[in-house]
Design a protein around this motif. Structure first.
Motif, mmCIF file in Angstrom:
data_model
loop_
_atom_site.group_PDB
_atom_site.id
_atom_site.type_symbol
_atom_site.label_atom_id
_atom_site.label_comp_id
_atom_site.label_asym_id
_atom_site.label_seq_id
_atom_site.Cartn_x
_atom_site.Cartn_y
_atom_site.Cartn_z
ATOM 1 N N PRO A 17 0.849 -1.193 0.000
ATOM 2 C CA PRO A 17 0.000 0.000 0.000
ATOM 3 C C PRO A 17 0.884 1.242 0.000
ATOM 4 O O PRO A 17 1.953 1.253 0.611
ATOM 5 N N ALA A 18 0.426 2.279 -0.683
ATOM 6 C CA ALA A 18 1.195 3.528 -0.761
ATOM 7 C C ALA A 18 0.226 4.699 -0.766
ATOM 8 O O ALA A 18 -0.883 4.589 -1.288
ATOM 9 N N PRO A 19 0.623 5.814 -0.152
ATOM 10 C CA PRO A 19 -0.224 7.004 -0.194
ATOM 11 C C PRO A 19 -0.082 7.683 -1.557
ATOM 12 O O PRO A 19 0.832 7.357 -2.320
ATOM 13 N N ASP A 20 -0.985 8.612 -1.854
ATOM 14 C CA ASP A 20 -0.879 9.289 -3.158
ATOM 15 C C ASP A 20 0.280 10.283 -3.179
ATOM 16 O O ASP A 20 0.825 10.574 -4.240
ATOM 17 N N THR A 21 0.654 10.805 -2.024
ATOM 18 C CA THR A 21 1.894 11.592 -1.976
ATOM 19 C C THR A 21 2.754 11.047 -0.841
ATOM 20 O O THR A 21 2.244 10.646 0.197
ATOM 21 N N GLY A 22 4.060 11.054 -1.051
ATOM 22 C CA GLY A 22 4.970 10.598 -0.005
ATOM 23 C C GLY A 22 5.224 9.113 -0.095
ATOM 24 O O GLY A 22 4.759 8.418 -1.004
ATOM 25 N N GLU A 23 5.971 8.630 0.899
ATOM 26 C CA GLU A 23 6.530 7.293 0.879
ATOM 27 C C GLU A 23 5.538 6.272 1.438
ATOM 28 O O GLU A 23 4.745 6.590 2.325
ATOM 29 N N SER A 24 5.617 5.047 0.968
ATOM 30 C CA SER A 24 4.858 3.931 1.542
ATOM 31 C C SER A 24 5.533 3.501 2.845
ATOM 32 O O SER A 24 6.717 3.171 2.863
ATOM 33 N N PHE A 25 4.762 3.488 3.939
ATOM 34 C CA PHE A 25 5.337 3.089 5.223
ATOM 35 C C PHE A 25 5.766 1.617 5.170
ATOM 36 O O PHE A 25 6.877 1.275 5.602
ATOM 37 N N ARG A 54 10.157 -6.472 -9.312
ATOM 38 C CA ARG A 54 9.103 -5.620 -9.862
ATOM 39 C C ARG A 54 8.239 -5.152 -8.698
ATOM 40 O O ARG A 54 7.902 -5.925 -7.796
ATOM 41 N N GLU A 55 7.888 -3.884 -8.665
ATOM 42 C CA GLU A 55 7.106 -3.347 -7.546
ATOM 43 C C GLU A 55 5.704 -2.948 -8.025
ATOM 44 O O GLU A 55 5.556 -2.315 -9.062
ATOM 45 N N ILE A 56 4.714 -3.330 -7.234
ATOM 46 C CA ILE A 56 3.320 -2.963 -7.520
ATOM 47 C C ILE A 56 2.802 -2.125 -6.349
ATOM 48 O O ILE A 56 2.325 -2.668 -5.349
ATOM 49 N N PRO A 57 2.925 -0.797 -6.417
ATOM 50 C CA PRO A 57 2.348 0.015 -5.343
ATOM 51 C C PRO A 57 0.828 0.068 -5.494
ATOM 52 O O PRO A 57 0.320 0.177 -6.611
ATOM 53 N N ILE A 58 0.140 -0.076 -4.382
ATOM 54 C CA ILE A 58 -1.329 0.019 -4.395
ATOM 55 C C ILE A 58 -1.662 1.393 -3.814
ATOM 56 O O ILE A 58 -1.622 1.587 -2.594
ATOM 57 N N VAL A 59 -1.922 2.339 -4.675
ATOM 58 C CA VAL A 59 -2.032 3.729 -4.240
ATOM 59 C C VAL A 59 -3.432 4.014 -3.707
ATOM 60 O O VAL A 59 -4.421 3.968 -4.441
ATOM 61 N N VAL A 60 -3.490 4.253 -2.403
ATOM 62 C CA VAL A 60 -4.758 4.553 -1.739
ATOM 63 C C VAL A 60 -4.682 5.995 -1.248
ATOM 64 O O VAL A 60 -3.839 6.316 -0.416
#
Lengths: 241, 241
Positions: free
Chosen positions: B35-43, B57-63
């Motif tokens: 999970p990742a925020p729309d701005t800033g780093e994924s905790f 390969r990275e799949i960020p899930i932008v919430v």
């Protein structure tokens, strides 16, 4: 300068569920303490066995195994004295704890006796709570669920009330209370909502829907998780064993 | 033969509180989702950053970050499709989860969408619950205590009732509810029994008795633990900062 007393959570049993920090501290330990039964192997020690240095001095804290035993003050007084003597020389003592030291753990009996005199560091560990949820393959809590953790030895009336008020319920220390708890959950219409896990993460673990479980007694390290959501719940096919 | 979806608990924030198993699976991952925020780093990603292979390969899930957000169905539908496409090729996907995947985690939204089609393995992690207790240097539960975990966004009346009925209480997701919760605990006479922790185990963590805390708001990752035992409770001197 006195040594530091470490209370190290080892997780539920699989040595790979130890944290990197626990592993580092144990691997470099000069003195290791752990609870042990009067006969047989210490469960905490067995989790860390591959990591404890051969050169480490070991301090087993022998607590006789009895049903629902509460620890004898004397045993922890004596163990604390022995550990305090080591700490006073400036040496650290690494205490091995099943699960997490502060989650229904016996480490608190050492903590209570030594925290006024020595620096203590707690290294949290994976609890049986989430280890069992992982094995049952069902989320323990989500969104704004209230989770209640109930020790199985409590009386039926208290357990029934707590279950009625929570969304997610874990009953710990099922052990010899299994038949009574199963009857209670049957009366509450929750048998099909309940999952049962014993010895989570170990080779000999058992994972069942409570309604399918045939045993009449359970080991001390066993847990029932109840999901009160709307959906019917089934174990994934891989756990039909 | 499809790949396996791993839901990996990373613990509360200190990378060393990751389990050996989490470390092994991440270090050998070919595809990593988080999970990742729309701005800033994924905790979640930040906890595992030192372990993720450069080749993965990275799949960020932008919430999008919103107060008390509940996840948009659409975002998890899309992420599940992307992950399912990888699993269908026979490749595993390692999903990084703060804390434990099944303890108030967003992994359940992927689990709900993919568990009927793919093998899923959950690797439990250290929860914020025991990480905060470790930092407060006070046992969370002992003997036959009932522990209740309450999300802070719930209404006062419900929180008050739950607290009244438990021996040990954790209030999660304190965040913007801090002032309201402090007022409630004040009315209940429990301010001096409550400990406050934010960002447990990270360099920027804060540990206070609730009664000493001057802030009016708290970050999302903050918790109040309440001990209703008889003894007065004080933080150890090392935490007077």
């Amino acid at each position: 300068m006195s040594g530091t007393l470490y209370g190290i959570g080892l997780g539920p049993g699989d040595p790979e569920l130890m944290t990197l920090k626990a592993h580092r501290l144990i691997a470099s330990a000069k003195v290791v303490a752990y609870p042990a039964p009067d006969t047989g192997e210490s469960f905490a020690r067995s989790i860390a066995a591959g990591t404890i240095p051969h050169t480490a001095r070991e301090i087993p804290i022998v607590v006789p195994m009895r049903v629902d035993r509460f620890p004898a003050q004397e045993i922890y007084d004596k163990a604390s004295d022995e550990i305090a003597a080591v700490l006073a020389t400036g040496e650290d003592v690494v205490t091995l704890c099943e699960g997490d030291p502060f989650f229904y753990g016996s480490f608190m009996y050492l903590f209570d006796r030594l925290s006024d005199r020595f620096a203590i560091e707690i290294v949290p560990g994976v609890t049986s709570l989430t280890a069992c949820a992982a094995q049952l393959q069902r989320p323990l809590t989500s969104r704004n669920d209230v989770l209640t953790v109930i020790p199985g030895p409590l009386p039926d009336t208290e357990i029934e009330q707590k279950i009625a008020e929570a969304q997610a319920v874990a009953i710990m220390k099922v052990g010899r209370h299994l038949s009574r708890l199963r009857a209670l959950l049957g009366r509450m219409g929750l048998l099909e909502r309940a999952g049962y896990v014993e010895r989570a993460s170990l080779a000999e673990q058992k994972v069942h829907r409570l309604i399918d479980l045939e045993a009449e007694t359970a080991p001390y390290f066993s847990m029932i998780l109840i999901y009160k959501g709307d959906e019917a719940w089934t174990l994934p096919p891989s756990f039909s064993s």
